[in-house]
Design a protein around this motif. Structure first.
Motif, PDB file in Angstrom:
ATOM      1  N   ASP A  97      80.505  31.092  31.733  1.00  0.00           N
ATOM      2  CA  ASP A  97      79.910  31.189  33.573  1.00  0.00           C
ATOM      3  C   ASP A  97      80.382  30.719  34.102  1.00  0.00           C
ATOM      4  O   ASP A  97      80.810  30.503  35.627  1.00  0.00           O
ATOM      5  CB  ASP A  97      78.096  31.095  33.520  1.00  0.00           C
ATOM      6  N   LEU A  98      80.891  29.005  34.149  1.00  0.00           N
ATOM      7  CA  LEU A  98      81.708  29.120  35.231  1.00  0.00           C
ATOM      8  C   LEU A  98      82.580  29.081  35.781  1.00  0.00           C
ATOM      9  O   LEU A  98      83.906  28.934  36.568  1.00  0.00           O
ATOM     10  CB  LEU A  98      81.180  27.241  34.626  1.00  0.00           C
ATOM     11  N   THR A  99      83.415  29.080  34.323  1.00  0.00           N
ATOM     12  CA  THR A  99      85.000  30.308  34.494  1.00  0.00           C
ATOM     13  C   THR A  99      85.019  31.643  35.219  1.00  0.00           C
ATOM     14  O   THR A  99      85.754  31.422  36.359  1.00  0.00           O
ATOM     15  CB  THR A  99      85.761  30.219  33.286  1.00  0.00           C
ATOM     16  N   ILE A 100      84.227  31.924  35.309  1.00  0.00           N
ATOM     17  CA  ILE A 100      84.141  34.118  35.509  1.00  0.00           C
ATOM     18  C   ILE A 100      83.977  33.206  37.183  1.00  0.00           C
ATOM     19  O   ILE A 100      84.031  34.142  38.148  1.00  0.00           O
ATOM     20  CB  ILE A 100      82.927  33.978  34.850  1.00  0.00           C
ATOM     21  N   MET A 101      83.189  32.224  37.089  1.00  0.00           N
ATOM     22  CA  MET A 101      82.552  31.905  38.868  1.00  0.00           C
ATOM     23  C   MET A 101      83.799  31.305  39.709  1.00  0.00           C
ATOM     24  O   MET A 101      83.991  31.885  40.523  1.00  0.00           O
ATOM     25  CB  MET A 101      81.365  30.993  38.787  1.00  0.00           C
ATOM     26  N   ALA A 102      84.606  30.512  39.115  1.00  0.00           N
ATOM     27  CA  ALA A 102      86.033  30.028  39.367  1.00  0.00           C
ATOM     28  C   ALA A 102      87.120  30.888  39.728  1.00  0.00           C
ATOM     29  O   ALA A 102      87.720  30.609  40.782  1.00  0.00           O
ATOM     30  CB  ALA A 102      86.334  28.719  38.922  1.00  0.00           C
ATOM     31  N   TYR A 103      87.099  31.862  39.317  1.00  0.00           N
ATOM     32  CA  TYR A 103      88.227  32.811  39.115  1.00  0.00           C
ATOM     33  C   TYR A 103      87.725  34.196  40.073  1.00  0.00           C
ATOM     34  O   TYR A 103      88.656  35.224  40.146  1.00  0.00           O
ATOM     35  CB  TYR A 103      88.971  33.466  38.336  1.00  0.00           C
ATOM     36  N   ASN A 104      86.284  34.059  40.116  1.00  0.00           N
ATOM     37  CA  ASN A 104      85.780  34.744  41.196  1.00  0.00           C
ATOM     38  C   ASN A 104      86.041  36.815  40.385  1.00  0.00           C
ATOM     39  O   ASN A 104      86.778  37.091  40.847  1.00  0.00           O
ATOM     40  CB  ASN A 104      86.385  35.427  41.886  1.00  0.00           C
ATOM     41  N   LEU A 105      85.599  36.561  39.100  1.00  0.00           N
ATOM     42  CA  LEU A 105      85.780  37.611  38.196  1.00  0.00           C
ATOM     43  C   LEU A 105      84.823  38.498  38.395  1.00  0.00           C
ATOM     44  O   LEU A 105      83.640  37.873  39.023  1.00  0.00           O
ATOM     45  CB  LEU A 105      86.079  37.461  36.520  1.00  0.00           C
ATOM     46  N   ASN A 106      84.993  39.786  38.164  1.00  0.00           N
ATOM     47  CA  ASN A 106      83.362  40.507  37.569  1.00  0.00           C
ATOM     48  C   ASN A 106      82.768  40.214  36.946  1.00  0.00           C
ATOM     49  O   ASN A 106      82.939  40.709  35.855  1.00  0.00           O
ATOM     50  CB  ASN A 106      84.174  42.086  37.545  1.00  0.00           C
ATOM     51  N   ARG A 107      81.442  39.681  36.880  1.00  0.00           N
ATOM     52  CA  ARG A 107      81.103  38.878  35.485  1.00  0.00           C
ATOM     53  C   ARG A 107      80.439  39.587  34.138  1.00  0.00           C
ATOM     54  O   ARG A 107      80.247  39.491  33.452  1.00  0.00           O
ATOM     55  CB  ARG A 107      79.017  38.633  36.589  1.00  0.00           C
ATOM     56  N   GLU A 108      80.595  41.778  34.793  1.00  0.00           N
ATOM     57  CA  GLU A 108      80.283  42.338  34.093  1.00  0.00           C
ATOM     58  C   GLU A 108      81.176  41.886  33.098  1.00  0.00           C
ATOM     59  O   GLU A 108      81.147  42.797  31.764  1.00  0.00           O
ATOM     60  CB  GLU A 108      79.358  43.658  33.688  1.00  0.00           C
ATOM     61  N   GLN A 109      82.577  42.858  33.565  1.00  0.00           N
ATOM     62  CA  GLN A 109      83.716  42.937  33.039  1.00  0.00           C
ATOM     63  C   GLN A 109      84.279  41.654  32.394  1.00  0.00           C
ATOM     64  O   GLN A 109      84.022  42.294  30.983  1.00  0.00           O
ATOM     65  CB  GLN A 109      85.027  43.135  34.091  1.00  0.00           C
ATOM     66  N   ALA A 110      83.944  40.777  33.023  1.00  0.00           N
ATOM     67  CA  ALA A 110      84.607  39.039  32.110  1.00  0.00           C
ATOM     68  C   ALA A 110      83.207  38.276  31.155  1.00  0.00           C
ATOM     69  O   ALA A 110      84.470  38.314  29.568  1.00  0.00           O
ATOM     70  CB  ALA A 110      84.337  38.086  33.401  1.00  0.00           C
ATOM     71  N   TRP A 111      82.572  39.220  30.949  1.00  0.00           N
ATOM     72  CA  TRP A 111      81.654  39.440  30.044  1.00  0.00           C
ATOM     73  C   TRP A 111      82.150  40.184  28.167  1.00  0.00           C
ATOM     74  O   TRP A 111      82.070  39.586  27.472  1.00  0.00           O
ATOM     75  CB  TRP A 111      79.782  38.570  29.894  1.00  0.00           C
ATOM     76  N   LYS A 112      82.343  41.104  29.076  1.00  0.00           N
ATOM     77  CA  LYS A 112      82.523  42.323  28.034  1.00  0.00           C
ATOM     78  C   LYS A 112      84.238  41.311  27.436  1.00  0.00           C
ATOM     79  O   LYS A 112      84.217  41.792  25.668  1.00  0.00           O
ATOM     80  CB  LYS A 112      83.035  43.351  27.862  1.00  0.00           C
ATOM     81  N   LYS A 113      85.228  40.910  27.746  1.00  0.00           N
ATOM     82  CA  LYS A 113      86.192  40.129  27.421  1.00  0.00           C
ATOM     83  C   LYS A 113      86.153  39.119  26.858  1.00  0.00           C
ATOM     84  O   LYS A 113      86.564  38.767  25.941  1.00  0.00           O
ATOM     85  CB  LYS A 113      86.728  39.830  28.422  1.00  0.00           C
ATOM     86  N   ALA A 114      85.247  38.197  27.669  1.00  0.00           N
ATOM     87  CA  ALA A 114      84.751  36.975  26.316  1.00  0.00           C
ATOM     88  C   ALA A 114      84.197  36.940  25.485  1.00  0.00           C
ATOM     89  O   ALA A 114      84.489  36.810  24.337  1.00  0.00           O
ATOM     90  CB  ALA A 114      83.330  36.162  27.207  1.00  0.00           C
ATOM     91  N   ASP A 115      82.959  38.238  25.247  1.00  0.00           N
ATOM     92  CA  ASP A 115      82.323  38.979  23.892  1.00  0.00           C
ATOM     93  C   ASP A 115      83.848  38.834  22.933  1.00  0.00           C
ATOM     94  O   ASP A 115      83.384  38.888  21.422  1.00  0.00           O
ATOM     95  CB  ASP A 115      81.299  40.344  24.445  1.00  0.00           C
ATOM     96  N   ARG A 116      84.436  39.770  23.065  1.00  0.00           N
ATOM     97  CA  ARG A 116      85.631  39.782  22.246  1.00  0.00           C
ATOM     98  C   ARG A 116      86.338  38.328  21.872  1.00  0.00           C
ATOM     99  O   ARG A 116      86.877  38.662  20.630  1.00  0.00           O
ATOM    100  CB  ARG A 116      87.175  40.749  23.323  1.00  0.00           C
ATOM    101  N   LEU A 117      87.280  37.793  22.720  1.00  0.00           N
ATOM    102  CA  LEU A 117      88.107  36.860  22.639  1.00  0.00           C
ATOM    103  C   LEU A 117      86.864  35.510  21.480  1.00  0.00           C
ATOM    104  O   LEU A 117      87.029  34.715  20.945  1.00  0.00           O
ATOM    105  CB  LEU A 117      88.096  35.722  23.897  1.00  0.00           C
ATOM    106  N   LEU A 118      85.479  35.513  22.001  1.00  0.00           N
ATOM    107  CA  LEU A 118      84.285  35.083  21.243  1.00  0.00           C
ATOM    108  C   LEU A 118      84.596  35.308  19.886  1.00  0.00           C
ATOM    109  O   LEU A 118      84.494  34.693  18.572  1.00  0.00           O
ATOM    110  CB  LEU A 118      83.504  34.941  21.806  1.00  0.00           C
ATOM    111  N   ARG A 119      84.281  36.842  18.986  1.00  0.00           N
ATOM    112  CA  ARG A 119      84.505  37.334  18.572  1.00  0.00           C
ATOM    113  C   ARG A 119      85.756  36.466  17.853  1.00  0.00           C
ATOM    114  O   ARG A 119      85.864  36.150  16.594  1.00  0.00           O
ATOM    115  CB  ARG A 119      84.553  38.757  17.548  1.00  0.00           C
ATOM    116  N   ILE A 120      87.241  37.003  18.139  1.00  0.00           N
ATOM    117  CA  ILE A 120      88.466  36.747  17.600  1.00  0.00           C
ATOM    118  C   ILE A 120      88.349  35.359  17.102  1.00  0.00           C
ATOM    119  O   ILE A 120      88.661  35.105  16.280  1.00  0.00           O
ATOM    120  CB  ILE A 120      89.624  36.743  18.860  1.00  0.00           C
ATOM    121  N   PHE A 121      87.427  34.113  17.866  1.00  0.00           N
ATOM    122  CA  PHE A 121      87.897  33.037  17.897  1.00  0.00           C
ATOM    123  C   PHE A 121      86.130  32.397  16.805  1.00  0.00           C
ATOM    124  O   PHE A 121      86.161  30.896  16.536  1.00  0.00           O
ATOM    125  CB  PHE A 121      87.988  32.140  19.140  1.00  0.00           C
TER     126      PHE A 121
END
Length: 246
Positions: A97-121
């Motif tokens: 969440d802190l990273t999403i705020m720091a880069y001013n990302l769209n929260r919904e889109q960012a969490w979709k990408k985060a979910d994919r990255l979290l599964r990968i690792f």
């Protein structure tokens, strides 16, 4: 457009560690920053990410310096440090969440990408864990997920394979290749020369704070004056002669 280091002189005191170094990282290019321990690789990276201020010269990202526009400069940059740096009182979810705020990302889109990255690792079931529960390799994976959450123009990656298991190393290399394909520029410092040879398009070899050689493998081979097509042998030829001069 590029990440450009021009005539950089700098270090941690008035006596410079880096002595007039210049190189570029172009979009869609992986540049390997290589050299012996103490050559100046981490000092160079610390200047690029803004932890150190140049004594002379300048560093720009797409012609913008940190001093001209700090927000625009940092928005274009993602960084994976050699040693993971996490906040002890924040969970993995809160780091994201802190990273999403720091880069001013769209929260919904960012969490979709985060979910994919979290599964990968293999971190998707550890969102409520605090850093104290993570191994060194798992902390490194958190840093990787946070760095790749933003579609940055440039990635600065410092010794990324330390502590990673073979599967995570493979997954990180796939992510780096995908970002290169997207058009991102990557500067990667590493001692793993076999990986550097297969993944990097261009090399910057630092020695005692100066650029000893730079170019693609063929150009480094020519500068070394040897016929080998193996990066480690070219590296040894370029550094062996100076090993007692440090």
């Amino acid at each position: 457009m590029s990440l450009e280091v021009e005539n950089l002189v700098g270090g941690y005191s008035q006596i410079p560690v880096l002595k007039n170094i210049s190189f570029k990282v172009k979009p869609g290019q992986i540049v390997g920053l290589i050299g012996l321990n103490g050559a100046g690789k981490s000092t160079t990276i610390n200047h690029i990410i803004g932890l150190l201020r140049p004594q002379q010269g300048k560093i720009t990202i797409d012609q913008i310096s940190l001093q001209q526009d700090p927000q625009a400069y940092k928005q274009n940059l993602s960084y994976i440090p050699e040693m993971p740096v996490l906040y002890t009182e924040l969970t993995l979810r809160e780091h994201l969440d802190l990273t999403i705020m720091a880069y001013n990302l769209n929260r919904e889109q960012a969490w979709k990408k985060a979910d994919r990255l979290l599964r990968i690792f293999r971190l998707d079931n550890k969102l409520d864990w605090f850093p104290a529960k993570f191994s060194k390799g798992m902390r490194q994976k958190v840093m990787i997920v946070c760095a790749f959450l933003a579609d940055s123009s440039y990635y600065i990656i410092d010794e990324p394979f330390l502590g990673l298991d073979p599967l995570a190393t493979r997954d990180l290399l796939r992510l780096i290749a995908a970002e290169k394909q997207r058009g991102a520029g990557i500067l990667m410092s590493t001692h793993v020369l076999s990986t550097a040879q297969t993944e990097c398009d261009y090399f910057v070899l630092l020695h005692a704070g100066k650029i000893k050689a730079q170019g693609n493998l063929a150009e480094l081979r020519e500068q070394a004056g040897i016929a080998s097509d193996q990066l480690d042998e070219v590296y040894f030829a370029l550094t062996e002669e100076d090993r007692y001069d440090e």
